[in-house]
Design an enzyme around this catalytic site. Structure first.
Site, PDB file in Angstrom:
ATOM      1  N   LYS A  42     -14.282  14.368  -6.537  1.00  0.00           N
ATOM      2  CA  LYS A  42     -13.202  14.762  -7.312  1.00  0.00           C
ATOM      3  C   LYS A  42     -11.997  15.349  -6.926  1.00  0.00           C
ATOM      4  O   LYS A  42     -10.929  14.756  -7.062  1.00  0.00           O
ATOM      5  CB  LYS A  42     -13.702  15.030  -8.811  1.00  0.00           C
ATOM      6  CG  LYS A  42     -14.729  14.157  -9.018  1.00  0.00           C
ATOM      7  CD  LYS A  42     -15.590  15.019  -9.973  1.00  0.00           C
ATOM      8  CE  LYS A  42     -17.125  13.724 -10.276  1.00  0.00           C
ATOM      9  NZ  LYS A  42     -17.886  14.260 -11.414  1.00  0.00           N
ATOM     10  N   GLN A  86     -20.025  20.083 -14.002  1.00  0.00           N
ATOM     11  CA  GLN A  86     -20.798  18.894 -13.681  1.00  0.00           C
ATOM     12  C   GLN A  86     -22.525  18.960 -13.016  1.00  0.00           C
ATOM     13  O   GLN A  86     -22.614  20.538 -13.723  1.00  0.00           O
ATOM     14  CB  GLN A  86     -20.536  19.834 -11.497  1.00  0.00           C
ATOM     15  CG  GLN A  86     -21.474  18.617 -10.426  1.00  0.00           C
ATOM     16  CD  GLN A  86     -20.306  17.386 -10.449  1.00  0.00           C
ATOM     17  OE1 GLN A  86     -18.803  17.658 -10.790  1.00  0.00           O
ATOM     18  NE2 GLN A  86     -20.554  15.984 -10.784  1.00  0.00           N
ATOM     19  N   ASP A 109     -13.512  14.204 -19.488  1.00  0.00           N
ATOM     20  CA  ASP A 109     -14.968  12.956 -18.983  1.00  0.00           C
ATOM     21  C   ASP A 109     -15.525  12.685 -20.621  1.00  0.00           C
ATOM     22  O   ASP A 109     -16.706  11.877 -20.377  1.00  0.00           O
ATOM     23  CB  ASP A 109     -15.538  14.022 -17.590  1.00  0.00           C
ATOM     24  CG  ASP A 109     -16.693  12.593 -17.110  1.00  0.00           C
ATOM     25  OD1 ASP A 109     -15.874  11.617 -17.471  1.00  0.00           O
ATOM     26  OD2 ASP A 109     -17.108  12.537 -16.177  1.00  0.00           O
TER      27      ASP A 109
END
Ligand code: NAP
Length: 273
Positions: A42, A86, A109
């Site tokens: 990322k 994460q 996200d």
């Protein structure tokens, strides 16, 4: 890979037109090697697009309060447009509570319940990057979804369920399969578009794929020889499928590029342009 490159070029051009480059903060708790690999991918794609990123690697024993405090600080920073935590988090942390602290307009996200709700009711908020990349892949290759029979194997909050919503929005008829599905082969074989998102190496093969089906493999697994592989046994479906995505170099490659795109969107929205 070609689409990932194209998306990154679009993002790089958009980011270059902004007065201040967008910023991403990635938070990792513990030392899960797979999470570190994903986070590195990322950051690499964001850097290629001219997006600033910073990473917070916290010890596995980090407490809930401490983690939430860091998120609150990042929420308040005007140079950080997106915050990514994460997953998975260590078991002692309350994942839902932690994800809910991220400001919805920095939730690139789509983990926050507000953004999940927006997705459900058909508003244009942030979509989760992996389902968004599947939709972008289908659009890029001219696949019309309206009226099509789509079968998704996997019902996670981050892949299966949101992808079903996005496909439904495009007027597909969607079936979601999971471990209690009675006859997986039959369900999968009648799909015109089959999406594998179960996280089981090569579990779908020629028995699950109908003639000329389109097969999208979201899975990222390691096979018995230690090699990266998807949920689909590619050689056995190749003679049947009209199109199929590979692993590696398929959905995963597009996903990190889509994340960079979300950063630009977040940056623009927060600055009101
Ligand atoms: P997850 O949370 O573990 O969910 C897996 C889903 O698959 C569950 O709904 C499970 O059903 C279902 N499933 C597992 N085994 C099955 C079987 N034998 N038959 C039918 N259904 C089965 O996984 P996830 O986070 O959605 O990730 C799925 C895969 O995508 C993983 O390989 C992950 O690494 C990969 N991934 C890729 C990307 C990318 O960008 N390419 C992004 C995220 C994840 P139950 O609900 O009944 O347990």
């Amino acid at each position: 890979k070609a689409l990932a490159k194209k998306v990154k070029e679009e993002v790089r051009a958009a980011a270059a037109r902004m007065e201040r480059r967008p910023g991403l903060a990635v938070i990792l708790v513990g030392d899960d090697p797979a999470s570190q690999v994903y986070a590195d991918g990322k950051k690499r794609d964001c850097a290629q697009c001219g997006i600033y990123s910073e990473e917070y690697i916290l010890p596995a024993e980090t407490g809930q309060e401490e983690l939430m405090l860091l998120i609150e600080t990042l929420n308040g920073r005007s140079d950080i447009d997106g915050i990514l935590i994460q997953l998975p988090l260590p078991a002692h942390l309350n994942e839902r509570a932690v994800l809910s602290v991220v400001r919805p307009d920095k939730d690139v996200d789509c983990f926050h319940p507000f953004n999940v709700g927006e997705l459900m009711i058909g508003e244009k908020g942030f979509y989760p990057c992996t389902p968004a990349s599947v939709m972008r892949l289908l659009a890029e290759y001219g696949v019309e979804l309206s009226g099509k029979s789509c079968v998704i194997v996997g019902r996670s909050n981050i892949v299966g369920k949101p992808l079903a919503m996005l496909m439904l929005r495009e007027n597909a008829t969607v079936t979601i399969c999971h471990t209690r599905t009675r006859d997986l082969e039959t369900e999968c074989r009648r799909a015109e578009i089959l999406v594998a998102a179960a996280g089981k190496a090569k579990m779908l093969d020629g028995r699950h794929v109908g003639q000329d089906a389109i097969v999208i493999d979201v899975g990222i697994n390691v096979d018995e020889n230690g090699k990266l592989c998807g949920d689909v046994d590619f050689p056995s479906i190749e003679p049947l499928a009209s199109m199929a995505t590979p692993v590696p170099g398929g959905v995963g490659a597009v996903t990190t590029a889509v994340l960079a795109k979300h950063l630009v969107l977040a940056g623009r929205r927060q600055r009101g342009n």
